[in-house]
Design a protein around this motif. Structure first.
Motif, short mmCIF file in Angstrom:
data_model
loop_
_atom_site.label_atom_id
_atom_site.label_comp_id
_atom_site.label_asym_id
_atom_site.label_seq_id
_atom_site.Cartn_x
_atom_site.Cartn_y
_atom_site.Cartn_z
N GLN A 26 -48.91 27.05 -7.23
CA GLN A 26 -48.15 26.82 -6.01
C GLN A 26 -47.71 25.35 -5.91
O GLN A 26 -46.57 25.06 -5.53
N LYS A 27 -48.59 24.43 -6.28
CA LYS A 27 -48.24 23.02 -6.27
C LYS A 27 -47.11 22.73 -7.26
O LYS A 27 -46.15 22.01 -6.95
N ASP A 28 -47.22 23.30 -8.46
CA ASP A 28 -46.19 23.08 -9.47
C ASP A 28 -44.86 23.69 -9.02
O ASP A 28 -43.79 23.10 -9.23
N PHE A 29 -44.92 24.87 -8.41
CA PHE A 29 -43.72 25.51 -7.88
C PHE A 29 -43.07 24.63 -6.81
O PHE A 29 -41.85 24.43 -6.82
N GLU A 30 -43.87 24.08 -5.90
CA GLU A 30 -43.30 23.28 -4.83
C GLU A 30 -42.70 21.98 -5.35
O GLU A 30 -41.69 21.49 -4.82
N ASN A 31 -43.28 21.41 -6.40
CA ASN A 31 -42.69 20.23 -7.02
C ASN A 31 -41.29 20.54 -7.54
O ASN A 31 -40.35 19.75 -7.36
N LEU A 32 -41.15 21.70 -8.17
CA LEU A 32 -39.83 22.13 -8.65
C LEU A 32 -38.90 22.45 -7.47
O LEU A 32 -37.72 22.10 -7.48
N PHE A 33 -39.45 23.12 -6.48
CA PHE A 33 -38.66 23.54 -5.32
C PHE A 33 -37.99 22.34 -4.64
O PHE A 33 -36.79 22.36 -4.35
N PHE A 34 -38.76 21.27 -4.43
CA PHE A 34 -38.22 20.12 -3.70
C PHE A 34 -37.33 19.23 -4.56
O PHE A 34 -36.76 18.26 -4.06
N GLN A 35 -37.19 19.56 -5.84
CA GLN A 35 -36.15 18.93 -6.66
C GLN A 35 -34.79 19.58 -6.41
O GLN A 35 -33.76 19.03 -6.78
N ASN A 36 -34.81 20.75 -5.78
CA ASN A 36 -33.58 21.51 -5.55
C ASN A 36 -33.17 21.58 -4.08
O ASN A 36 -32.01 21.79 -3.77
N PHE A 37 -34.15 21.45 -3.18
CA PHE A 37 -33.87 21.62 -1.76
C PHE A 37 -34.42 20.44 -0.97
O PHE A 37 -35.50 19.92 -1.26
N SER A 38 -33.66 20.05 0.04
CA SER A 38 -34.13 19.04 0.98
C SER A 38 -34.97 19.71 2.06
O SER A 38 -34.75 20.87 2.41
N LYS A 39 -35.94 18.97 2.60
CA LYS A 39 -36.81 19.53 3.64
C LYS A 39 -36.04 19.86 4.91
O LYS A 39 -36.53 20.62 5.74
N SER A 40 -34.85 19.31 5.06
CA SER A 40 -34.05 19.57 6.26
C SER A 40 -33.00 20.67 6.05
O SER A 40 -32.31 21.06 6.98
N ASP A 41 -32.91 21.20 4.82
CA ASP A 41 -31.92 22.26 4.53
C ASP A 41 -32.30 23.57 5.20
O ASP A 41 -33.49 23.91 5.29
N PRO A 42 -31.32 24.37 5.65
CA PRO A 42 -31.61 25.77 5.99
C PRO A 42 -31.93 26.52 4.70
O PRO A 42 -31.13 26.49 3.76
N ILE A 43 -33.08 27.15 4.64
CA ILE A 43 -33.52 27.79 3.39
C ILE A 43 -34.00 29.21 3.69
O ILE A 43 -34.88 29.41 4.54
N ARG A 44 -33.42 30.18 2.99
CA ARG A 44 -33.86 31.56 3.09
C ARG A 44 -34.61 31.92 1.81
O ARG A 44 -34.07 31.80 0.70
N VAL A 45 -35.85 32.37 1.96
CA VAL A 45 -36.71 32.72 0.82
C VAL A 45 -37.05 34.21 0.90
O VAL A 45 -37.43 34.71 1.96
N LEU A 46 -36.90 34.91 -0.21
CA LEU A 46 -37.36 36.30 -0.33
C LEU A 46 -38.57 36.32 -1.24
O LEU A 46 -38.49 35.91 -2.40
N ASP A 47 -39.70 36.79 -0.72
CA ASP A 47 -40.91 36.93 -1.50
C ASP A 47 -41.09 38.41 -1.83
O ASP A 47 -41.45 39.22 -0.98
N VAL A 48 -40.81 38.77 -3.08
CA VAL A 48 -40.85 40.17 -3.50
C VAL A 48 -42.29 40.56 -3.81
O VAL A 48 -42.91 40.03 -4.72
#
Length: 223
Positions: A26-48
């Protein structure tokens, strides 16, 4: 005994080895995630195939404009205001338009689809509805089978494995309910690196290792 029991427990036990790997993932995923998205962006996540508790230790639900949708065959309990649950099928998601999610996430689900054809359908739907994705699955080549915690269980004849699961305590120090054991034996089709790359051809593979061996595989298109 409690140490040994916790060590071999499923990953929903916070003291288990699986939970420790999941937390690091989860930590590694979030490191990658925040390279692509800003914390202020509207973000829609689908967890399958996801569960609300998975996000308890994540920073994503605290983002100001995030919405996380859990997709499962049955309704999942959630009380978090930014996490909602819907009923649906991972192999067919006509209710969602193309690229309607900023990220599609899935943890240890794609191996539970019975057939290679269903796994292809799920992968195709993920790439259709999501702009980005991060999909994890246990590695078929890892010596300890992830669901049963039995060495090389994935190579045993189904009848032999069914016997070990239901008549002995080899799997996580307990006997399995026969119906539950048969359901797992029917539905699980483990994947290796080659097959994950075939399912997600334009993705990178993040390899989670234990003692130098690949324990699980994550396909993602996060930069």
């Amino acid at each position: 005994m409690s140490f040994i029991s916790n060590f071999f427990s499923p990953s929903d036990n916070p003291n288990s080895l699986g939970a420790k790997f999941r937390n690091q993932r989860q930590k590694d995923f979030e490191n990658l995630f925040f390279q692509n998205f800003s914390k202020s962006d509207p973000i829609r996540v689908l967890d399958v195939g996801g569960a609300s508790y998975f996000w308890d230790t994540s920073s994503l639900p605290s983002l100001p404009k995030v919405e996380i949708t859990l997709l499962n065959l049955g309704k999942e309990e959630t009380t978090h205001p930014k996490i909602k649950s819907v009923i649906g099928d991972a192999t067919s998601m006509p209710e969602f338009a193309d690229k309607s999610f900023d990220l599609v996430f899935s943890n240890s689900v794609i191996e539970h689809l019975y057939t290679w054809e269903n796994q292809q359908k799920m992968a195709n739907e993920i790439m259709r509805v999501g702009k980005k994705h991060f999909i994890q699955t246990p590695n078929r080549r890892f010596p300890i089978e992830a669901h049963y915690a039995i060495p090389f269980a994935q190579y045993l004849p189904q009848k032999v494995l069914y016997f070990f699961l239901t008549k002995t305590k080899m799997s996580r120090l307990q006997k399995w309910d026969p119906t539950h054991a048969q359901q797992y034996l029917d539905e699980i089709r483990l994947l290796d690196q080659k097959e994950m790359q075939l399912l997600f051809p334009d993705s990178k593979l993040y390899l989670e290792k234990f003692m130098g061996m690949v324990k699980s595989i994550c396909a993602h298109n996060l930069s």
